[in-house]
Design an enzyme around this catalytic site. Sequence first.
Site, PDB file in Angstrom:
ATOM      1  CD  GLU A 182      -2.842  -1.211   2.355  1.00  0.00           C
ATOM      2  OE1 GLU A 182      -2.752  -0.343   3.256  1.00  0.00           O
ATOM      3  OE2 GLU A 182      -3.750  -2.049   2.291  1.00  0.00           O
TER       4      GLU A 182
ATOM      5  CG  LEU B 189       5.281 -11.887  -0.788  1.00  0.00           C
ATOM      6  CD1 LEU B 189       5.545 -10.931   0.375  1.00  0.00           C
ATOM      7  CD2 LEU B 189       5.320 -11.117  -2.104  1.00  0.00           C
ATOM      8  CG  ASN B 190       9.304 -18.798   0.482  1.00  0.00           C
ATOM      9  OD1 ASN B 190      10.331 -18.186   0.767  1.00  0.00           O
ATOM     10  ND2 ASN B 190       9.229 -20.118   0.477  1.00  0.00           N
TER      11      ASN B 190
ATOM     12  CD  GLU C  16       8.163 -10.781  -4.822  1.00  0.00           C
ATOM     13  OE1 GLU C  16       7.963 -11.393  -3.745  1.00  0.00           O
ATOM     14  OE2 GLU C  16       7.295 -10.618  -5.679  1.00  0.00           O
TER      15      GLU C  16
HETATM   16  C1  LIG Z   1       8.585  -2.012  -9.954  1.00  0.00           C
HETATM   17  C2  LIG Z   1       7.929  -2.538  -8.711  1.00  0.00           C
HETATM   18  C3  LIG Z   1       6.957  -3.525  -8.790  1.00  0.00           C
HETATM   19  C4  LIG Z   1       6.298  -3.979  -7.642  1.00  0.00           C
HETATM   20  N1  LIG Z   1       5.304  -4.944  -7.756  1.00  0.00           N
HETATM   21  C5  LIG Z   1       4.555  -5.260  -6.656  1.00  0.00           C
HETATM   22  C6  LIG Z   1       3.421  -6.139  -6.780  1.00  0.00           C
HETATM   23  O1  LIG Z   1       3.134  -6.668  -7.855  1.00  0.00           O
HETATM   24  N2  LIG Z   1       2.664  -6.364  -5.680  1.00  0.00           N
HETATM   25  C7  LIG Z   1       2.942  -5.786  -4.469  1.00  0.00           C
HETATM   26  O2  LIG Z   1       2.180  -6.026  -3.513  1.00  0.00           O
HETATM   27  N3  LIG Z   1       4.018  -4.970  -4.317  1.00  0.00           N
HETATM   28  C8  LIG Z   1       4.833  -4.685  -5.385  1.00  0.00           C
HETATM   29  N4  LIG Z   1       5.913  -3.839  -5.247  1.00  0.00           N
HETATM   30  C9  LIG Z   1       6.163  -3.191  -3.965  1.00  0.00           C
HETATM   31  C10 LIG Z   1       7.364  -3.728  -3.193  1.00  0.00           C
HETATM   32  O3  LIG Z   1       7.126  -5.017  -2.749  1.00  0.00           O
HETATM   33  C11 LIG Z   1       7.666  -2.732  -2.066  1.00  0.00           C
HETATM   34  O4  LIG Z   1       8.194  -1.562  -2.681  1.00  0.00           O
HETATM   35  C12 LIG Z   1       8.636  -3.280  -1.032  1.00  0.00           C
HETATM   36  O5  LIG Z   1       8.027  -4.244  -0.230  1.00  0.00           O
HETATM   37  C13 LIG Z   1       9.201  -2.173  -0.112  1.00  0.00           C
HETATM   38  O6  LIG Z   1       8.165  -1.388   0.393  1.00  0.00           O
HETATM   39  P1  LIG Z   1       8.269   0.222   0.309  1.00  0.00           P
HETATM   40  O7  LIG Z   1       8.609   0.587  -1.087  1.00  0.00           O
HETATM   41  O8  LIG Z   1       7.023   0.749   0.890  1.00  0.00           O
HETATM   42  O9  LIG Z   1       9.508   0.602   1.188  1.00  0.00           O
HETATM   43  P2  LIG Z   1       9.534   0.797   2.780  1.00  0.00           P
HETATM   44  O10 LIG Z   1       8.931  -0.407   3.446  1.00  0.00           O
HETATM   45  O11 LIG Z   1       9.002   2.133   3.114  1.00  0.00           O
HETATM   46  O12 LIG Z   1      11.094   0.763   3.055  1.00  0.00           O
HETATM   47  C14 LIG Z   1      11.950   1.883   2.777  1.00  0.00           C
HETATM   48  C15 LIG Z   1      13.337   1.558   3.311  1.00  0.00           C
HETATM   49  O13 LIG Z   1      13.289   1.354   4.725  1.00  0.00           O
HETATM   50  C16 LIG Z   1      13.851   0.104   5.042  1.00  0.00           C
HETATM   51  N5  LIG Z   1      13.192  -0.482   6.203  1.00  0.00           N
HETATM   52  C17 LIG Z   1      11.850  -0.629   6.430  1.00  0.00           C
HETATM   53  N6  LIG Z   1      11.639  -1.222   7.607  1.00  0.00           N
HETATM   54  C18 LIG Z   1      12.857  -1.477   8.146  1.00  0.00           C
HETATM   55  C19 LIG Z   1      13.318  -2.112   9.339  1.00  0.00           C
HETATM   56  N7  LIG Z   1      12.463  -2.641  10.230  1.00  0.00           N
HETATM   57  N8  LIG Z   1      14.645  -2.188   9.546  1.00  0.00           N
HETATM   58  C20 LIG Z   1      15.526  -1.702   8.646  1.00  0.00           C
HETATM   59  N9  LIG Z   1      15.172  -1.103   7.503  1.00  0.00           N
HETATM   60  C21 LIG Z   1      13.851  -1.002   7.261  1.00  0.00           C
HETATM   61  C22 LIG Z   1      13.637  -0.750   3.783  1.00  0.00           C
HETATM   62  O14 LIG Z   1      14.495  -1.876   3.752  1.00  0.00           O
HETATM   63  C23 LIG Z   1      13.905   0.266   2.704  1.00  0.00           C
HETATM   64  O15 LIG Z   1      15.283   0.386   2.516  1.00  0.00           O
HETATM   65  C24 LIG Z   1       6.636  -3.433  -6.378  1.00  0.00           C
HETATM   66  C25 LIG Z   1       7.654  -2.464  -6.300  1.00  0.00           C
HETATM   67  C26 LIG Z   1       8.292  -2.012  -7.432  1.00  0.00           C
HETATM   68  C27 LIG Z   1       9.368  -0.972  -7.319  1.00  0.00           C
END
Ligand SMILES: Cc1cc2nc3c(=O)[nH]c(=O)nc-3n(C[C@H](O)[C@H](O)[C@H](O)COP(=O)(O)OP(=O)(O)OC[C@H]3O[C@@H](n4cnc5c(N)ncnc54)[C@H](O)[C@@H]3O)c2cc1C
Length: 392
Positions: free
Chosen positions: A141, A247-248, A371
Amino acid sequence: MPKSALDPRDPLGLDDLFDAEELAVRDTVRAWCADRVLPHIADWYERGELPEVRELARELGSIGALGMHLEGYGCAGASAVQYGLACLELEAADSGLRSLVSVQGSLAMYAIHRWGSEEQRQQWLPGMAAGETIGCFGLTEPDHGSDPASMRTRAKREGADWVLDGRKMWITNGSVAGVAVVWARTDDGIRGFVVPTDTPGFSAPEIKHKGSLRASVTSELVLEGVRLPAAAALPEVSGLKGPLSCLNQARYGIVWGALGAARSCLEAAREYSIGREQFGRPIAGFQLTQAKLADMSLELNKGLLLALHLGRRMDAGTLRPEQVSYGKLNNVREAIGIARTARTILGANGISYDYPVMRHANNLESVLTYEGTVEMHQLVIGQALTGQAAFR
Ligand SMILES: Cc1cc2nc3c(=O)[nH]c(=O)nc-3n(C[C@H](O)[C@H](O)[C@H](O)COP(=O)(O)OP(=O)(O)OC[C@H]3O[C@@H](n4cnc5c(N)ncnc54)[C@H](O)[C@@H]3O)c2cc1C
């Protein structure tokens, strides 16, 4: 250049570790990519489109690449290693193609296959295996990525129906999907819903201005009072276990896929270094270039051994999710390192889309994040090693 006894494309002779069927799957997918993707991909990427996505999906269905590792319902029933090799070849063409296949097979189809009712399987899987229906998987989200347990999208009971409200972000295949597997909070925890995308209240605007995965459809999912029958819920799972199990599967495909992008970059850099002369000799003859190529080849082949090890464990039914984290973390991190080093060997040409390197390097930025980010996989491994969960 003195003749090498080694095949630079397979210096450790790893092909010997695959059986004839595995190599046949690899060669089929490689030939399809050479014919259908490689001649166009630089142009698609630059335009930020996957213009023939429906036709490509049908062709991928016809070569058995969609839901490839699933049994029945028109799926190929391939082994995990065969599926991994297919992912590697697809991503050697472009991460966008591998993403299309991963989301279709490992996320959307797997969710229905593993957690759906018999009616849901019969209704959706044959068309998805054939590429007639494209699927997407909505977990992330706008405000909840790495921490999906905090999701806000809600499914409420109204009589026998479910009504979904919320937003999903960064959803691969979203705007071209005929069916969306959407995860939502209910009074009984997180549940999965199979949402036909023509349901009133559902829309999927495409996300533009991406600097990565440009030959891939990425969308927002908007759910406004999406009313679904009771039978739309995936009946066999509740809680985060549902989406995490999917996801796995997809992460496993990435363990192999990322190495395809790395292989393409290494090969481009090796060839370029042999043909490019500076200071009166090929840059391949300089020790610093050779050190780069040697290290890239080393990491690529170590990654392949890791992928194969995990694949054999998956086929034996002994693969643990934490072990997949080792593969995803290592192989994507090394792949992006290889892509960046390859780019330096190509000099200014390294930034040109006339060569595949910059495209792969940019794509791998997404692969590094989706992922499960690098940090999330480090935390999964850290928890496995120490017994301490450091997520919060
Ligand atoms: C091109 C693309 C396609 C995608 N396709 C899908 C899809 O088909 N379906 C779907 O559901 N999602 C999809 N995603 C989303 C993707 O899975 C998420 O972007 C990913 O899970 C990271 O979430 P976020 O971008 O909100 O980053 P955030 O969770 O906000 O993280 C930002 C940074 O903070 C770090 N961070 C967060 N929590 C912690 C912690 N506890 N300790 C240390 N560091 C932390 C992260 O590692 C990262 O470096 C896609 C993303 C992209 C870019």
